[in-house]
Design a protein around this motif. Sequence first.
Motif, PDB file in Angstrom:
ATOM      1  N   ASN A  36       0.848  -1.185   0.000  1.00 44.05           N
ATOM      2  CA  ASN A  36       0.000   0.000   0.000  1.00 44.05           C
ATOM      3  C   ASN A  36       0.892   1.245   0.000  1.00 44.05           C
ATOM      4  O   ASN A  36       2.117   1.142   0.077  1.00 44.05           O
ATOM      5  CB  ASN A  36      -0.933   0.027   1.224  1.00 44.05           C
ATOM      6  CG  ASN A  36      -0.184  -0.184   2.532  1.00 44.05           C
ATOM      7  OD1 ASN A  36       0.836   0.465   2.761  1.00 44.05           O
ATOM      8  ND2 ASN A  36      -0.661  -1.096   3.367  1.00 44.05           N
ATOM      9  N   TYR A  37       0.249   2.408  -0.071  1.00 43.30           N
ATOM     10  CA  TYR A  37       0.969   3.676   0.043  1.00 43.30           C
ATOM     11  C   TYR A  37       1.194   3.940   1.522  1.00 43.30           C
ATOM     12  O   TYR A  37       0.255   4.195   2.271  1.00 43.30           O
ATOM     13  CB  TYR A  37       0.152   4.798  -0.592  1.00 43.30           C
ATOM     14  CG  TYR A  37       0.763   6.183  -0.484  1.00 43.30           C
ATOM     15  CD1 TYR A  37       1.565   6.686  -1.499  1.00 43.30           C
ATOM     16  CD2 TYR A  37       0.521   6.993   0.621  1.00 43.30           C
ATOM     17  CE1 TYR A  37       2.124   7.956  -1.418  1.00 43.30           C
ATOM     18  CE2 TYR A  37       1.066   8.270   0.720  1.00 43.30           C
ATOM     19  CZ  TYR A  37       1.865   8.742  -0.302  1.00 43.30           C
ATOM     20  OH  TYR A  37       2.410  10.005  -0.217  1.00 43.30           O
ATOM     21  N   GLU A  38       2.442   3.867   1.970  1.00 47.03           N
ATOM     22  CA  GLU A  38       2.752   4.053   3.378  1.00 47.03           C
ATOM     23  C   GLU A  38       3.859   5.079   3.539  1.00 47.03           C
ATOM     24  O   GLU A  38       5.022   4.822   3.230  1.00 47.03           O
ATOM     25  CB  GLU A  38       3.172   2.738   4.028  1.00 47.03           C
ATOM     26  CG  GLU A  38       3.475   2.865   5.518  1.00 47.03           C
ATOM     27  CD  GLU A  38       3.938   1.566   6.141  1.00 47.03           C
ATOM     28  OE1 GLU A  38       4.405   1.616   7.303  1.00 47.03           O
ATOM     29  OE2 GLU A  38       3.838   0.506   5.478  1.00 47.03           O
ATOM     30  N   GLU A  39       3.488   6.248   4.048  1.00 50.94           N
ATOM     31  CA  GLU A  39       4.469   7.287   4.306  1.00 50.94           C
ATOM     32  C   GLU A  39       5.226   6.985   5.596  1.00 50.94           C
ATOM     33  O   GLU A  39       4.632   6.595   6.595  1.00 50.94           O
ATOM     34  CB  GLU A  39       3.796   8.656   4.425  1.00 50.94           C
ATOM     35  CG  GLU A  39       3.261   9.195   3.108  1.00 50.94           C
ATOM     36  CD  GLU A  39       2.764  10.632   3.207  1.00 50.94           C
ATOM     37  OE1 GLU A  39       2.916  11.242   4.295  1.00 50.94           O
ATOM     38  OE2 GLU A  39       2.231  11.141   2.206  1.00 50.94           O
ATOM     39  N   VAL A  40       6.541   7.175   5.560  1.00 52.01           N
ATOM     40  CA  VAL A  40       7.363   7.015   6.759  1.00 52.01           C
ATOM     41  C   VAL A  40       8.070   8.337   7.072  1.00 52.01           C
ATOM     42  O   VAL A  40       9.144   8.362   7.665  1.00 52.01           O
ATOM     43  CB  VAL A  40       8.378   5.867   6.597  1.00 52.01           C
ATOM     44  CG1 VAL A  40       7.680   4.526   6.664  1.00 52.01           C
ATOM     45  CG2 VAL A  40       9.162   5.997   5.289  1.00 52.01           C
ATOM     46  N   GLY A  41       7.462   9.400   6.664  1.00 50.16           N
ATOM     47  CA  GLY A  41       7.980  10.730   6.935  1.00 50.16           C
ATOM     48  C   GLY A  41       7.513  11.718   5.889  1.00 50.16           C
ATOM     49  O   GLY A  41       7.313  11.354   4.720  1.00 50.16           O
ATOM     50  N   SER A  42       7.306  12.948   6.298  1.00 52.54           N
ATOM     51  CA  SER A  42       6.977  14.024   5.354  1.00 52.54           C
ATOM     52  C   SER A  42       7.283  15.357   6.015  1.00 52.54           C
ATOM     53  O   SER A  42       7.357  15.457   7.248  1.00 52.54           O
ATOM     54  CB  SER A  42       5.508  13.955   4.927  1.00 52.54           C
ATOM     55  OG  SER A  42       4.650  14.294   6.000  1.00 52.54           O
ATOM     56  N   PHE A  43       7.484  16.373   5.194  1.00 50.86           N
ATOM     57  CA  PHE A  43       7.701  17.719   5.714  1.00 50.86           C
ATOM     58  C   PHE A  43       7.318  18.707   4.633  1.00 50.86           C
ATOM     59  O   PHE A  43       7.102  18.339   3.463  1.00 50.86           O
ATOM     60  CB  PHE A  43       9.142  17.926   6.166  1.00 50.86           C
ATOM     61  CG  PHE A  43      10.163  17.914   5.048  1.00 50.86           C
ATOM     62  CD1 PHE A  43      10.633  19.097   4.490  1.00 50.86           C
ATOM     63  CD2 PHE A  43      10.669  16.717   4.556  1.00 50.86           C
ATOM     64  CE1 PHE A  43      11.569  19.094   3.475  1.00 50.86           C
ATOM     65  CE2 PHE A  43      11.613  16.695   3.535  1.00 50.86           C
ATOM     66  CZ  PHE A  43      12.067  17.887   2.996  1.00 50.86           C
ATOM     67  N   GLN A  44       7.231  19.956   5.005  1.00 50.30           N
ATOM     68  CA  GLN A  44       6.849  21.016   4.089  1.00 50.30           C
ATOM     69  C   GLN A  44       8.068  21.873   3.788  1.00 50.30           C
ATOM     70  O   GLN A  44       8.660  22.471   4.688  1.00 50.30           O
ATOM     71  CB  GLN A  44       5.743  21.879   4.708  1.00 50.30           C
ATOM     72  CG  GLN A  44       5.107  22.861   3.742  1.00 50.30           C
ATOM     73  CD  GLN A  44       4.133  22.199   2.787  1.00 50.30           C
ATOM     74  OE1 GLN A  44       3.628  21.116   3.065  1.00 50.30           O
ATOM     75  NE2 GLN A  44       3.881  22.841   1.655  1.00 50.30           N
ATOM     76  N   VAL A  45       8.458  21.901   2.514  1.00 52.04           N
ATOM     77  CA  VAL A  45       9.558  22.763   2.116  1.00 52.04           C
ATOM     78  C   VAL A  45       9.001  24.161   1.874  1.00 52.04           C
ATOM     79  O   VAL A  45       7.808  24.336   1.594  1.00 52.04           O
ATOM     80  CB  VAL A  45      10.247  22.203   0.843  1.00 52.04           C
ATOM     81  CG1 VAL A  45       9.352  22.328  -0.364  1.00 52.04           C
ATOM     82  CG2 VAL A  45      11.581  22.899   0.592  1.00 52.04           C
ATOM     83  N   THR A  46       9.841  25.176   2.015  1.00 56.84           N
ATOM     84  CA  THR A  46       9.395  26.545   1.791  1.00 56.84           C
ATOM     85  C   THR A  46       8.828  26.691   0.394  1.00 56.84           C
ATOM     86  O   THR A  46       9.502  26.411  -0.596  1.00 56.84           O
ATOM     87  CB  THR A  46      10.563  27.535   1.981  1.00 56.84           C
ATOM     88  OG1 THR A  46      11.087  27.390   3.293  1.00 56.84           O
ATOM     89  CG2 THR A  46      10.100  28.960   1.774  1.00 56.84           C
TER      90      THR A  46
END
Length: 418
Positions: A374-384
């Motif tokens: 499945n689609y499983e995120e193991v981290g994310s963040f917002q770049v400027t």
Amino acid sequence: MVRLRLVAVVSVVAIGALPLRAEDWPQFRGPNRDGVSKETGLLPSWPKDGPPLEWSVKGLGSGYSTVSIAGERIYTLGNMADKEKKRGQLSYLVALNRRDGKTVWTAEVGPAGGNLGCTPTVDGDRIFALGQLGDLVGIDNDGKRLWHRHLVDDFGGVKGGWNYCESPLVDGDRLIVTPGGKDATIVALDKKTGRTIWECPIHTRHTEAGYSSVVMAEVGGIKHYVQLFNGGLVGISTDGKVLWTHEKLGGNTANVPTPIPVGDHVFSSIGYGRGASLVKLKAQGQAVSVEEVYYKRELTNKHGGVIKVGKYVYGDTDDSGHPFCADFESGKVIWKRKDQGSGSGSAAVTYADGRLYFHYDNGTVALVKAVADNYEEVGSFQVTKRNGAAWAHPVVCGGRLYLREGDMLFCYDIRAKN
């Protein structure tokens, strides 16, 4: 030729000695033009705020060009005002120091024509870049122009509505590029001088250049070039003869994604709801025939690119921000992202060390397991986020993640700490 030294605003968070590099990222989608990095020892997941920012730099100009990396230099293209000659916006090749992102030099490519832009191709001490209106240049590693050709003026090239966006391919002593048009649809040039080696006319219904970049393929011992243009998918011999065509993918609003050759197969996706084809090639003497294995509308991809990892292909569904995983051999969709995470808009993708790196149009960067479950995120963040779309493909190289957002470039340290 005008050379300017940008006044770049650089924020350096932490700079350490760069490790020895097994390979660089010298062209669009990496050494093999497949968007796949062979690096290991990277973070398997990210903390809440993402990986540590090593440095960031402003002043690259506008555009969607991503970066090429070779040795101690980073290269990209950007549109900036010509402050000396006052000719409006020009497209510039920008060389940065890999250690801290500071500008080393800039070199004029030609007049700007929109935000689409090629990613420079680095070959030894030379860099090759294509401007939006057809200016093709060879530049040395000091920023000096060595030669210049024009795809429209010199070859009668016909570009699409968003002008040129191709990243030139180096093959030995040759540079391969796509002017489009009926007389010299694809050409080979001497990379040292820009001299024409051959011109290949392609007699398909549509002959305009697309926005994809040429890749290499080999079947039955026949090495050849594969390109996706507005006439569809085509195979060209190394002496400039058409070997095969697959016109089913032709006549689109814009054909952008880079084809993926795998053995005697070629996978190619296009956007605007059209879909993707897998074709099988068969060599008979010096001839090559083509047969379609499948055509799947579910695998449509506009410009974020598709990559193959193991038995599966991954990419965004058109530019919806809903990536898919599909079986390469059958085209069957295994999973598609629903509402997980905060990413939205077109998603550009690259792969390294068991993980997919998605750069979404809203500035979200997601780390996703490259698995068929499945689609499983193991981290994310917002770049400027900068003004305009964030369509530049992410790059993983030397234990760093590089993200272009408008006139800014961000470099993150993604090495595992052990």
